[in-house]
Design a protein around this motif. Structure first.
Motif, PDB file in Angstrom:
ATOM      1  N   VAL A 257       1.556  -1.251   0.145  1.00  0.00           N
ATOM      2  CA  VAL A 257      -0.097  -0.190  -0.020  1.00  0.00           C
ATOM      3  C   VAL A 257       0.542   1.182  -0.127  1.00  0.00           C
ATOM      4  O   VAL A 257       0.510   2.456  -0.976  1.00  0.00           O
ATOM      5  N   ASN A 258       1.781   1.719   0.748  1.00  0.00           N
ATOM      6  CA  ASN A 258       2.753   2.728   1.132  1.00  0.00           C
ATOM      7  C   ASN A 258       3.458   2.687  -0.413  1.00  0.00           C
ATOM      8  O   ASN A 258       4.355   3.865  -0.858  1.00  0.00           O
ATOM      9  N   ALA A 259       3.659   1.951  -1.289  1.00  0.00           N
ATOM     10  CA  ALA A 259       4.236   2.219  -2.355  1.00  0.00           C
ATOM     11  C   ALA A 259       3.208   2.604  -3.785  1.00  0.00           C
ATOM     12  O   ALA A 259       3.501   2.908  -4.633  1.00  0.00           O
ATOM     13  N   SER A 260       2.073   2.759  -3.081  1.00  0.00           N
ATOM     14  CA  SER A 260       1.609   2.818  -3.570  1.00  0.00           C
ATOM     15  C   SER A 260       1.202   4.481  -4.239  1.00  0.00           C
ATOM     16  O   SER A 260       1.477   5.752  -3.501  1.00  0.00           O
ATOM     17  N   ALA A 261       0.177   4.914  -5.978  1.00  0.00           N
ATOM     18  CA  ALA A 261      -0.031   6.277  -5.696  1.00  0.00           C
ATOM     19  C   ALA A 261      -0.924   6.954  -5.052  1.00  0.00           C
ATOM     20  O   ALA A 261      -0.997   7.774  -4.553  1.00  0.00           O
ATOM     21  N   PHE A 262      -1.441   6.158  -4.158  1.00  0.00           N
ATOM     22  CA  PHE A 262      -2.468   6.584  -3.161  1.00  0.00           C
ATOM     23  C   PHE A 262      -1.805   6.699  -1.751  1.00  0.00           C
ATOM     24  O   PHE A 262      -2.461   7.852  -1.569  1.00  0.00           O
ATOM     25  N   THR A 263      -1.259   6.539  -1.378  1.00  0.00           N
ATOM     26  CA  THR A 263      -0.482   6.849  -0.527  1.00  0.00           C
ATOM     27  C   THR A 263       0.261   7.662  -1.097  1.00  0.00           C
ATOM     28  O   THR A 263       0.405   9.124  -0.159  1.00  0.00           O
ATOM     29  N   ASP A 264       0.866   8.087  -2.251  1.00  0.00           N
ATOM     30  CA  ASP A 264       0.966   9.610  -2.203  1.00  0.00           C
ATOM     31  C   ASP A 264       0.617  10.229  -2.406  1.00  0.00           C
ATOM     32  O   ASP A 264       0.635  11.623  -2.098  1.00  0.00           O
ATOM     33  N   PHE A 265      -0.429  10.463  -2.905  1.00  0.00           N
ATOM     34  CA  PHE A 265      -1.662  11.005  -2.729  1.00  0.00           C
ATOM     35  C   PHE A 265      -1.839  11.729  -1.592  1.00  0.00           C
ATOM     36  O   PHE A 265      -1.796  12.708  -1.330  1.00  0.00           O
ATOM     37  N   LEU A 266      -2.032  11.267  -0.478  1.00  0.00           N
ATOM     38  CA  LEU A 266      -2.031  11.327   1.186  1.00  0.00           C
ATOM     39  C   LEU A 266      -0.927  12.534   1.342  1.00  0.00           C
ATOM     40  O   LEU A 266      -0.113  13.423   1.812  1.00  0.00           O
ATOM     41  N   VAL A 267       0.220  11.660   1.375  1.00  0.00           N
ATOM     42  CA  VAL A 267       1.753  12.395   1.826  1.00  0.00           C
ATOM     43  C   VAL A 267       1.958  13.863   1.136  1.00  0.00           C
ATOM     44  O   VAL A 267       2.361  14.920   1.734  1.00  0.00           O
TER      45      VAL A 267
END
Length: 278
Positions: free
Chosen positions: A189-199
């Protein structure tokens, strides 16, 4: 160069170096996110070990947004107060737990799903009095213990002991297997663009639907049904956790779209604050 030394006309066009790199990072990540949306690329994925399903349908992967969790606590635990335990946690999600759904043998005994979520294995093995640290120590290899420390700061408060005792100890799943799989899921999950969006948006607010759209952009059209958003604070606007439904027999293919299963809707407001540490 100092902006104060510029003429008023040039000062209006001046972009501080820090803001320039922040803006550049946002553009690059947005491009990656849109590329996944347009071309269906899958996010980088850690290899996820399989845990043999013991007559239950799915897992719920509970991931904490650590700054939001800490901001929601009137008496923050050690992992919120210790700078060393907080370090790096706003670069992605941290592990709350991996929860099997209601086992068939308990369903056959008339146990309802709500009771299972509330009590878990304590239905059969009474919970000891006191805090999380009253539960038995986890039997983990040294390597896995180090990896788990990196993705589960709540270990400082014995969260791992409690999670295993409540959700897996009665299911013939070893702590080594449960947390080995959990670490790989967090990494995926942390390698995904979803986590990038939150960061990118930490410290600000986003639309709840924008979070769902970012999840679908990372994991596939329609997968937003597998995402449950948990919020706290006034008006339920502070993001504290996300939960992801995963088919019990599809762990090894996570985060492929066909590995995800629908969860109930969360309780977040239409606009959500993504907290950051000061």
């Amino acid at each position: 160069m100092d902006a104060k030394s510029l003429t008023p006309a040039k000062r209006a066009d001046y972009c501080p170096p820090g803001r320039f790199w922040q803006a550049l990072l946002s553009v690059l990540l947005l491009g990656m996110w849109l590329g996944m949306l347009l071309f269906g690329a899958s996010p980088a994925r850690a290899e996820v070990p399989s845990i043999e399903a013991k007559s239950f349908d799915h897992y719920t992967l509970a991931l904490t947004w650590h700054p939001g969790f800490c901001a929601s606590r009137s008496r923050p635990p050690r992992e919120c107060r210790d700078p060393g335990l907080r370090r790096g946690t706003e670069e992605g999600f941290v592990l709350h737990g991996l929860w099997p759904s209601l086992p068939q043998r308990l369903r056959e005994r008339g146990v309802e799903r709500r009771r299972w979520w509330r009590q878990g294995c304590f239905i059969e093995r009474p919970r000891p009095d006191g805090g999380f640290c009253r539960h038995p120590s986890l039997e983990l290899s040294d390597e896995l213990a180090r990896e788990l420390d990196g993705v589960m700061p709540g270990r400082a408060s014995c969260l791992g002991r409690y999670q295993y005792a409540k959700h897996a100890a009665c299911l013939d799943v070893t702590a080594e297997d449960l947390f080995d799989t959990s670490v790989a899921l967090v990494e995926a999950v942390n390698a995904s663009a979803f986590t990038d969006f939150l960061v990118i948006h930490r410290g600000g607010e986003v639309r709840r639907n924008a979070l769902i759209e970012a999840f679908e952009a990372a994991f596939g059209k329609g997968t937003g049904r597998a995402l449950r958003l948990e919020c706290a604070g006034r008006g339920n606007r502070l993001l504290t956790e996300v939960r992801i439904g995963i088919a019990a027999r599809s762990l090894e293919s996570f985060p492929a779209a066909d590995s995800l299963v629908r969860l109930d809707r969360g309780d977040c407001a239409t606009r959500v604050r993504i907290a950051a540490f000061d």
